[in-house]
Design an enzyme around this catalytic site. Sequence first.
Site, mmCIF file in Angstrom:
data_model
loop_
_atom_site.group_PDB
_atom_site.id
_atom_site.type_symbol
_atom_site.label_atom_id
_atom_site.label_comp_id
_atom_site.label_asym_id
_atom_site.label_seq_id
_atom_site.Cartn_x
_atom_site.Cartn_y
_atom_site.Cartn_z
ATOM 1 N N GLY A 175 -3.496 -0.682 11.899
ATOM 2 C CA GLY A 175 -2.394 -0.494 10.787
ATOM 3 C C GLY A 175 -2.016 0.878 11.075
ATOM 4 N N LYS B 169 -1.629 6.378 8.003
ATOM 5 C CA LYS B 169 -2.017 6.908 6.437
ATOM 6 C C LYS B 169 -3.136 6.228 6.271
ATOM 7 C CE LYS B 169 0.043 7.222 2.265
ATOM 8 N NZ LYS B 169 0.435 6.155 1.228
ATOM 9 N N GLY C 214 -5.157 4.889 8.197
ATOM 10 C CA GLY C 214 -6.209 5.094 9.298
ATOM 11 C C GLY C 214 -6.807 6.346 8.857
ATOM 12 N N GLU D 135 -6.373 1.581 16.131
ATOM 13 C CA GLU D 135 -5.158 1.032 16.514
ATOM 14 C C GLU D 135 -3.649 1.500 15.824
ATOM 15 O OE1 GLU D 135 -4.730 -0.138 19.763
ATOM 16 O OE2 GLU D 135 -6.807 0.067 20.257
ATOM 17 N N CYS E 55 3.790 -2.940 17.080
ATOM 18 C CA CYS E 55 3.369 -1.568 17.313
ATOM 19 C C CYS E 55 4.045 -0.893 18.554
ATOM 20 C CB CYS E 55 1.987 -1.497 17.144
ATOM 21 S SG CYS E 55 1.130 -2.584 18.667
HETATM 22 P P1 NAD Z 1 -1.216 -3.610 6.569
HETATM 23 O O1 NAD Z 1 -0.454 -3.474 5.538
HETATM 24 O O2 NAD Z 1 -1.781 -5.093 6.819
HETATM 25 O O3 NAD Z 1 -2.555 -2.652 6.774
HETATM 26 C C1 NAD Z 1 -3.458 -2.622 7.779
HETATM 27 C C2 NAD Z 1 -4.722 -2.946 7.042
HETATM 28 O O4 NAD Z 1 -5.269 -1.761 6.184
HETATM 29 C C3 NAD Z 1 -4.910 -4.161 5.890
HETATM 30 O O5 NAD Z 1 -6.016 -5.185 6.183
HETATM 31 C C4 NAD Z 1 -5.032 -3.621 4.686
HETATM 32 O O6 NAD Z 1 -5.636 -4.437 3.526
HETATM 33 C C5 NAD Z 1 -5.738 -2.236 4.823
HETATM 34 N N1 NAD Z 1 -5.177 -1.262 3.792
HETATM 35 C C6 NAD Z 1 -4.160 -1.046 3.241
HETATM 36 N N2 NAD Z 1 -4.000 0.178 2.366
HETATM 37 C C7 NAD Z 1 -5.327 0.411 2.304
HETATM 38 C C8 NAD Z 1 -5.967 1.377 1.490
HETATM 39 N N3 NAD Z 1 -5.417 2.315 1.017
HETATM 40 N N4 NAD Z 1 -7.279 1.487 1.699
HETATM 41 C C9 NAD Z 1 -8.179 0.850 2.723
HETATM 42 N N5 NAD Z 1 -7.573 -0.180 3.431
HETATM 43 C C10 NAD Z 1 -6.219 -0.625 3.210
HETATM 44 O O7 NAD Z 1 -0.348 -3.241 7.783
HETATM 45 P P2 NAD Z 1 0.651 -1.907 8.229
HETATM 46 O O8 NAD Z 1 -0.377 -0.656 8.341
HETATM 47 O O9 NAD Z 1 1.914 -2.098 7.562
HETATM 48 O O10 NAD Z 1 0.687 -2.134 9.834
HETATM 49 C C11 NAD Z 1 1.794 -1.624 10.469
HETATM 50 C C12 NAD Z 1 1.421 -0.565 11.089
HETATM 51 O O11 NAD Z 1 0.202 -0.800 12.080
HETATM 52 C C13 NAD Z 1 2.470 0.182 12.050
HETATM 53 O O12 NAD Z 1 2.203 1.285 12.103
HETATM 54 C C14 NAD Z 1 2.111 -0.548 13.324
HETATM 55 O O13 NAD Z 1 2.743 0.461 14.416
HETATM 56 C C15 NAD Z 1 0.574 -0.380 13.432
HETATM 57 N N6 NAD Z 1 -0.001 -1.514 14.185
HETATM 58 C C16 NAD Z 1 -0.629 -0.898 15.317
HETATM 59 C C17 NAD Z 1 -1.206 -1.859 16.393
HETATM 60 C C18 NAD Z 1 -1.797 -1.534 17.334
HETATM 61 O O14 NAD Z 1 -2.508 -2.374 18.020
HETATM 62 N N7 NAD Z 1 -2.131 -0.125 17.885
HETATM 63 C C19 NAD Z 1 -0.842 -3.103 15.934
HETATM 64 C C20 NAD Z 1 -0.197 -3.529 14.855
HETATM 65 C C21 NAD Z 1 0.351 -2.592 14.220
#
Ligand code: NAD
Length: 498
Positions: A210, A213, A215, A232, A267
């Site tokens: 994800g 932030k 992360g 990731e 991503c």
């Molecule tokens: P998302 O909104 O689905 O969030 C990811 C996860 O984090 C979810 O399961 C969500 O429930 C959890 N989450 C959200 N807020 C949280 C919090 N405050 N506390 C704990 N958990 C929480 O996904 P996203 O972040 O919008 O995804 C997009 C981002 O992810 C982009 O930056 C993209 O580049 C990155 N991404 C990376 C990869 C990779 O393989 N490196 C793949 C896909 C996406």
Amino acid sequence: MLVYGTITMAGAESGSQKKVFDAEAASFLVKELRESFGSGRTRSYEWRVSQVKALLKAVVENEDQIVDALRSDLAKPPLETVVYEVGMFKNSCEVILKELKHWMVPEKVKTSISTFPSSAEIVPEPLGVVLVISAWNYPILLSLDPVVGAIAAGNAVVLKPSEIAPASSSLLAKLIEKYMDNSFIRVVEGAVDETTALLQQKWDKIFYTGNGKVGRIVMTAAAKHLTPVVLELGGKSPVVVDSNINLKVAARRIISGKWGLNNGQACISPDYIITTKDCAPKLVDVLKTELENCYGKNPLESEDLSRIVSSNHFARLSKLLNDDKVSGKIAYGGEKDEKKLRIAPTVLLDVPQDSLIMGEEIFGPLLPIITVNKVEESIDVINSGSKPLAAYIFTNNKKFKEQFVKNVSAGGLLVNDTVLHLVVHTLPFGGVGESGMGAYHGKFSFDAFTHKKAVLYRSFAGDASLRYPPYTDTKLRLMKALIGGSIIGIIRALFGWS
Ligand code: NAD
């Protein structure tokens, strides 16, 4: 027994009983899985293979449901689902089924003279109970690919899919409950509250996909228990386009990696292009022609483009496009349909570096082009920002290619194409710096969830008095020689010549 694997969002109905997935429930779940893991069943090759096969079966038998779920969550074109979600997952399983036995074999390693006589090996062992938190853009692949790696490595797993792709999340929960050994493998659906409850627990590894932030939230929670993490994340993945190349092929490969991957919501999607001032107008022309060949004159109606995932993301992307600093910079596209959450492929030429669109990961169908006088300047432009997840370069210039590979730090690099490094299972997939830490795919997935245990074997023979007090000068000389590891030094010390 309460089966949290099927519980959906907090407060959701389950029969007539309302169940809330809170910290207490999370703690109960982890305790249960720890007890199961303690039985040792997940360690056997047979259990691991049976579960990899079961997960593969779940996906193969339900491909149509997966296609429907992704159509509902993202209007994702079936071809993209079949290739990038289902196909890639099948490949991962096939690699595991072919190689797992070999990966599980302890690796014999050399020992040193200071432990003579002895033998040593590195024994791969499962970490224990692990948590996988995945994202919405490839909700099936990004959930199941780490999960199958964790299973191959012999762990118990909890998967928390993304609430932003609800149809996929609920399908994953159903499939895992139906096909998998639920004593060891569970799904918890939910959003921030449920994830927070999970993050409060002690895990043996957390694998998070994800944004950076969240992360940071994940890593902070993990630090409390000294839990290792794989993060990731994403970033602004640049594409450098040199002049004197086959622009048509380059443009088509950029289109495939940008709009052909979930309409830019990926991503490793190309985030921006850097090219020379001379080349930029030619590149824009070819992009226009090829985009029209792919998506027609009215791309908002194209069935081959995913929609934007949510109104929040639609508003975020609209804001990037409405920034004063990029007004008048749209060279192609720009059309939007808020009701249908659709944004057409959009190319912007000569955007300033301090515009909003250059200040964050775009994660959508907008593609800015920035121009430089000489293509070599692109390296400094890239290195002036955070390290991206991917960096792409199109060139025929051998020297520039070498310079790029040597000087640009990114999760992965790809020369003369986009995205394809992802499908090579012998390459690790992961970020560096702001784009993440740790990697997976192929053997790297197994390694991500495995502890490499160092084991040294000795017998009762060769119990030299050397290491035991009383310490003498001869012992000291011999010890020094042993630490140096040289046979001649040891002989000299034995004869008192050193
Ligand atoms: P998302 O909104 O689905 O969030 C990811 C996860 O984090 C979810 O399961 C969500 O429930 C959890 N989450 C959200 N807020 C949280 C919090 N405050 N506390 C704990 N958990 C929480 O996904 P996203 O972040 O919008 O995804 C997009 C981002 O992810 C982009 O930056 C993209 O580049 C990155 N991404 C990376 C990869 C990779 O393989 N490196 C793949 C896909 C996406």
